[in-house]
Write an enzyme that holds these catalytic residues in place. Sequence first.
Site, PDB file in Angstrom:
ATOM      1  CB  SER A  56       3.434 -47.113 -29.470  1.00 24.27           C
ATOM      2  OG  SER A  56       2.785 -46.402 -30.500  1.00 24.27           O
TER       3      SER A  56
ATOM      4  N   GLY B 171       8.894 -43.673 -30.298  1.00 23.69           N
ATOM      5  CA  GLY B 171       9.537 -44.721 -31.081  1.00 23.69           C
ATOM      6  C   GLY B 171       9.261 -46.130 -30.571  1.00 23.69           C
TER       7      GLY B 171
ATOM      8  CG  ASP C 246       2.242 -35.202 -32.691  1.00 19.97           C
ATOM      9  OD1 ASP C 246       2.157 -34.867 -31.499  1.00 19.97           O
ATOM     10  OD2 ASP C 246       2.745 -36.283 -33.067  1.00 19.97           O
ATOM     11  CG  HIS C 247       5.888 -33.554 -31.091  1.00 11.34           C
ATOM     12  ND1 HIS C 247       6.390 -33.401 -29.819  1.00 11.34           N
ATOM     13  CD2 HIS C 247       5.353 -34.802 -31.135  1.00 11.34           C
ATOM     14  CE1 HIS C 247       6.176 -34.519 -29.135  1.00 11.34           C
ATOM     15  NE2 HIS C 247       5.535 -35.373 -29.893  1.00 11.34           N
TER      16      HIS C 247
HETATM   17  P1  13P Z   1       4.781 -43.440 -30.087  1.00  6.73           P
HETATM   18  O1  13P Z   1       6.100 -43.345 -30.797  1.00  6.73           O
HETATM   19  O2  13P Z   1       4.937 -44.186 -28.792  1.00  6.73           O
HETATM   20  O3  13P Z   1       3.722 -44.002 -30.932  1.00  6.73           O
HETATM   21  O4  13P Z   1       4.352 -41.947 -29.683  1.00  6.73           O
HETATM   22  C1  13P Z   1       3.684 -41.142 -30.611  1.00  6.73           C
HETATM   23  C2  13P Z   1       3.595 -39.716 -30.173  1.00  6.73           C
HETATM   24  O5  13P Z   1       3.830 -39.348 -29.045  1.00  6.73           O
HETATM   25  C3  13P Z   1       3.177 -38.744 -31.185  1.00  6.73           C
HETATM   26  O6  13P Z   1       3.219 -37.446 -30.704  1.00  6.73           O
HETATM   27  O1  G3H Z   2       5.984 -37.847 -31.857  1.00  7.51           O
HETATM   28  C1  G3H Z   2       6.339 -38.061 -33.000  1.00  7.51           C
HETATM   29  C2  G3H Z   2       5.440 -38.756 -33.936  1.00  7.51           C
HETATM   30  O2  G3H Z   2       5.570 -40.137 -33.812  1.00  7.51           O
HETATM   31  C3  G3H Z   2       5.628 -38.259 -35.325  1.00  7.51           C
HETATM   32  O3  G3H Z   2       6.764 -38.770 -35.900  1.00  7.51           O
HETATM   33  O4  G3H Z   2       7.889 -36.777 -36.880  1.00  7.51           O
HETATM   34  O5  G3H Z   2       8.402 -39.077 -37.717  1.00  7.51           O
HETATM   35  O6  G3H Z   2       6.211 -37.993 -38.222  1.00  7.51           O
HETATM   36  P1  G3H Z   2       7.351 -38.108 -37.270  1.00  7.51           P
HETATM   37 ZN    ZN Z   3       4.771 -37.154 -29.246  1.00  8.24          ZN
END
Ligand code: 13P
Ligand code: G3H
Ligand code: ZN
Length: 324
Positions: free
Chosen positions: A229, A191, A94-95
Amino acid sequence: MAVDYKELGLVNTREMFKRAMEGKYAVPAYNFNNMEQLQSIMTACGEGGSPVILQVSRGARNYANQTLLRYMAEGAVAMTRELGSDIPIALHLDHGDTFELCVSCIESGFSSVMIDASHLDYEDNIALTKKVVEYAHPRDVTVEGELGVLAGIEDDVQAEVSHYTKPEEVQDFVGRTGVDSLAISIGTSHGAFKFKVDSVEDIPPLRFDILEECEERLPGFPIVLHGASSVVPEYVKMINDYGGEMTGAFGIPEDQLRKAAASAVCKINIDSDGRLVVTGEVRKYLKENPKEFDPRKYLGQARKALAELLKHKNEFVLGSAGRY
Ligand code: 13P
Ligand code: G3H
Ligand code: ZN
């Protein structure tokens, strides 16, 4: 030595997204950082028959150790099969923010990666994303790119129009990079504080017009929604009732996510809701059981509640339950 994700029982996201597009639902992408979160995800998706994308962020890798997380995902696959479930499971970065991080994840057994270069100039975003695709595709790993920047916590989503994805760019971006899916910005954000509003009624709707324009320009192409979320009000209340301070926390209403899931949105990312459930349940348990000091008790309660919430999302919001 590089690990082949197929040997771990994982799949990439290609077939998952094809089916989600045809079936008009979205595959859940849930973040995990620890064993209890992972167990909740696998219980919800295994018992509910939902395909699932297990997401690992850079932060998760730093928190839990990259090698341990990879083995946890492998263990989750084995446990799910032992329990008699055959759901498709992807392990996704993720990211990801650098080529090197994407390579490291692919070498350690990830079946899918996101390269998030959306904060760079358009041409630099294309160059970095294309480089990741050129590394990933020969290994049959799928790649998610991003166009448009999600508003941050302190940004005013309604005013920051320039952060939204520009539909006129999507075709060129996808064509030149070769990505398998595209994250777009239509008013969600990361968030628990997504909107500066006082009540649920004041939450501005997502920009479905932008989504529709992207769909028209990229027919049948999988779109990804980050920051999705719902910031479940019941859990915000539980946190506040048991000593927390989360006044003003609002997320994306479920009906809007349902609408998105029925469109070209094939992947919906959810992390914050999981955090809220665990925090609320742990706060409540410890307040009600002041003598308890066994983490299995309060984490066990949180794990159960999280599995229930994710089952609900799969069944009634994303529509992925029973679809594999
Ligand atoms: P939320 O913070 O809305 O749960 O988004 C999570 C997200 O996009 C993880 O990549
Ligand atoms: O998009 C971000 C996710 O919620 C992951 O968050 O980098 O704090 O693990 P984190
Ligand atoms: Zn994200």
